[in-house]
Design a protein around this motif. Sequence first.
Motif, PDB file in Angstrom:
ATOM      1  N   PRO A 141      29.929  30.823  34.563  1.00 31.74           N
ATOM      2  CA  PRO A 141      30.251  29.915  33.457  1.00 31.74           C
ATOM      3  C   PRO A 141      31.352  28.918  33.841  1.00 31.74           C
ATOM      4  N   GLN A 142      31.214  27.694  33.384  1.00 33.24           N
ATOM      5  CA  GLN A 142      32.191  26.649  33.681  1.00 33.24           C
ATOM      6  C   GLN A 142      33.591  27.055  33.232  1.00 33.24           C
ATOM      7  N   GLU A 143      33.676  27.774  32.125  1.00 32.40           N
ATOM      8  CA  GLU A 143      34.982  28.218  31.620  1.00 32.40           C
ATOM      9  C   GLU A 143      35.684  29.125  32.635  1.00 32.40           C
ATOM     10  N   ALA A 144      34.926  29.999  33.300  1.00 32.77           N
ATOM     11  CA  ALA A 144      35.517  30.877  34.310  1.00 32.77           C
ATOM     12  C   ALA A 144      36.034  30.070  35.493  1.00 32.77           C
ATOM     13  N   ILE A 145      35.294  29.047  35.882  1.00 34.13           N
ATOM     14  CA  ILE A 145      35.725  28.180  36.980  1.00 34.13           C
ATOM     15  C   ILE A 145      37.008  27.448  36.592  1.00 34.13           C
ATOM     16  N   ASP A 146      37.020  26.866  35.407  1.00 36.70           N
ATOM     17  CA  ASP A 146      38.200  26.140  34.932  1.00 36.70           C
ATOM     18  C   ASP A 146      39.417  27.057  34.840  1.00 36.70           C
ATOM     19  N   ASN A 147      39.218  28.280  34.332  1.00 39.84           N
ATOM     20  CA  ASN A 147      40.329  29.233  34.209  1.00 39.84           C
ATOM     21  C   ASN A 147      40.891  29.616  35.569  1.00 39.84           C
ATOM     22  N   THR A 148      40.015  29.784  36.559  1.00 41.46           N
ATOM     23  CA  THR A 148      40.475  30.141  37.901  1.00 41.46           C
ATOM     24  C   THR A 148      41.293  29.016  38.513  1.00 41.46           C
ATOM     25  N   ILE A 149      40.811  27.796  38.399  1.00 40.00           N
ATOM     26  CA  ILE A 149      41.557  26.648  38.933  1.00 40.00           C
ATOM     27  C   ILE A 149      42.894  26.517  38.215  1.00 40.00           C
ATOM     28  N   HIS A 150      42.894  26.696  36.904  1.00 33.73           N
ATOM     29  CA  HIS A 150      44.146  26.604  36.135  1.00 33.73           C
ATOM     30  C   HIS A 150      45.128  27.688  36.573  1.00 33.73           C
ATOM     31  N   GLU A 151      44.622  28.913  36.804  1.00 32.68           N
ATOM     32  CA  GLU A 151      45.487  30.021  37.214  1.00 32.68           C
ATOM     33  C   GLU A 151      46.189  29.726  38.539  1.00 32.68           C
ATOM     34  N   PHE A 152      45.495  29.068  39.473  1.00 39.58           N
ATOM     35  CA  PHE A 152      46.071  28.779  40.777  1.00 39.58           C
ATOM     36  C   PHE A 152      46.780  27.436  40.831  1.00 39.58           C
ATOM     37  N   GLY A 153      46.525  26.584  39.863  1.00 40.41           N
ATOM     38  CA  GLY A 153      47.212  25.302  39.814  1.00 40.41           C
ATOM     39  C   GLY A 153      46.500  24.186  40.551  1.00 40.41           C
ATOM     40  N   ASP A 154      45.594  24.543  41.473  1.00 40.25           N
ATOM     41  CA  ASP A 154      44.833  23.506  42.157  1.00 40.25           C
ATOM     42  C   ASP A 154      43.607  24.130  42.806  1.00 40.25           C
ATOM     43  N   ALA A 155      42.556  23.337  42.930  1.00 36.73           N
ATOM     44  CA  ALA A 155      41.269  23.844  43.397  1.00 36.73           C
ATOM     45  C   ALA A 155      41.345  24.369  44.829  1.00 36.73           C
ATOM     46  N   ARG A 156      42.095  23.704  45.698  1.00 34.61           N
ATOM     47  CA  ARG A 156      42.179  24.144  47.099  1.00 34.61           C
ATOM     48  C   ARG A 156      42.820  25.526  47.203  1.00 34.61           C
ATOM     49  N   ALA A 157      43.859  25.790  46.411  1.00 33.28           N
ATOM     50  CA  ALA A 157      44.508  27.104  46.427  1.00 33.28           C
ATOM     51  C   ALA A 157      43.553  28.172  45.902  1.00 33.28           C
ATOM     52  N   ALA A 158      42.803  27.843  44.865  1.00 34.54           N
ATOM     53  CA  ALA A 158      41.836  28.795  44.308  1.00 34.54           C
ATOM     54  C   ALA A 158      40.753  29.115  45.334  1.00 34.54           C
ATOM     55  N   ILE A 159      40.225  28.104  45.983  1.00 34.51           N
ATOM     56  CA  ILE A 159      39.175  28.310  46.984  1.00 34.51           C
ATOM     57  C   ILE A 159      39.707  29.130  48.151  1.00 34.51           C
ATOM     58  N   ALA A 160      40.907  28.830  48.622  1.00 36.79           N
ATOM     59  CA  ALA A 160      41.490  29.573  49.739  1.00 36.79           C
ATOM     60  C   ALA A 160      41.636  31.050  49.379  1.00 36.79           C
ATOM     61  N   CYS A 161      42.100  31.339  48.187  1.00 37.79           N
ATOM     62  CA  CYS A 161      42.272  32.726  47.772  1.00 37.79           C
ATOM     63  C   CYS A 161      40.925  33.418  47.604  1.00 37.79           C
ATOM     64  N   LEU A 162      39.957  32.734  47.018  1.00 40.28           N
ATOM     65  CA  LEU A 162      38.633  33.322  46.840  1.00 40.28           C
ATOM     66  C   LEU A 162      37.963  33.599  48.187  1.00 40.28           C
ATOM     67  N   LEU A 163      38.114  32.707  49.144  1.00 43.19           N
ATOM     68  CA  LEU A 163      37.549  32.937  50.478  1.00 43.19           C
ATOM     69  C   LEU A 163      38.217  34.131  51.162  1.00 43.19           C
ATOM     70  N   ALA A 164      39.527  34.254  50.994  1.00 44.33           N
ATOM     71  CA  ALA A 164      40.237  35.403  51.558  1.00 44.33           C
ATOM     72  C   ALA A 164      39.752  36.695  50.909  1.00 44.33           C
ATOM     73  N   GLU A 165      39.505  36.662  49.620  1.00 44.01           N
ATOM     74  CA  GLU A 165      39.013  37.843  48.913  1.00 44.01           C
ATOM     75  C   GLU A 165      37.597  38.203  49.380  1.00 44.01           C
ATOM     76  N   ILE A 166      36.756  37.213  49.612  1.00 49.01           N
ATOM     77  CA  ILE A 166      35.411  37.466  50.141  1.00 49.01           C
ATOM     78  C   ILE A 166      35.506  38.144  51.506  1.00 49.01           C
ATOM     79  N   ASP A 167      36.382  37.633  52.374  1.00 50.18           N
ATOM     80  CA  ASP A 167      36.566  38.247  53.697  1.00 50.18           C
ATOM     81  C   ASP A 167      37.000  39.708  53.571  1.00 50.18           C
ATOM     82  N   ARG A 168      37.936  39.974  52.658  1.00 54.04           N
ATOM     83  CA  ARG A 168      38.420  41.341  52.462  1.00 54.04           C
ATOM     84  C   ARG A 168      37.298  42.253  51.974  1.00 54.04           C
ATOM     85  N   LEU A 169      36.503  41.776  51.013  1.00 53.09           N
ATOM     86  CA  LEU A 169      35.404  42.579  50.483  1.00 53.09           C
ATOM     87  C   LEU A 169      34.308  42.809  51.516  1.00 53.09           C
TER      88      LEU A 169
END
Length: 75
Positions: free
Chosen positions: A17-45
Amino acid sequence: MTMTAKAAPERSGEAVPQEAIDNTIHEFGDARAAIACLLAEIDRLEHELAMTRPVVSRGFSRGWHHDRWAHDGQA
């Protein structure tokens, strides 16, 4: 900033859902930080999954690992 474990909502192939995407970007403050953290989490999983393959029997996983291995060349 590290991600905290949260229960994943049930999804059966539908788009995130778009709301989940928006909330994630808002939580990190910027899209690049959110993507970097999500990619790190994917690697860990993916690492955790790789660690389970040798110790979890194929019978216990009921073919789920076999299906995954068939797609990534480790069958």
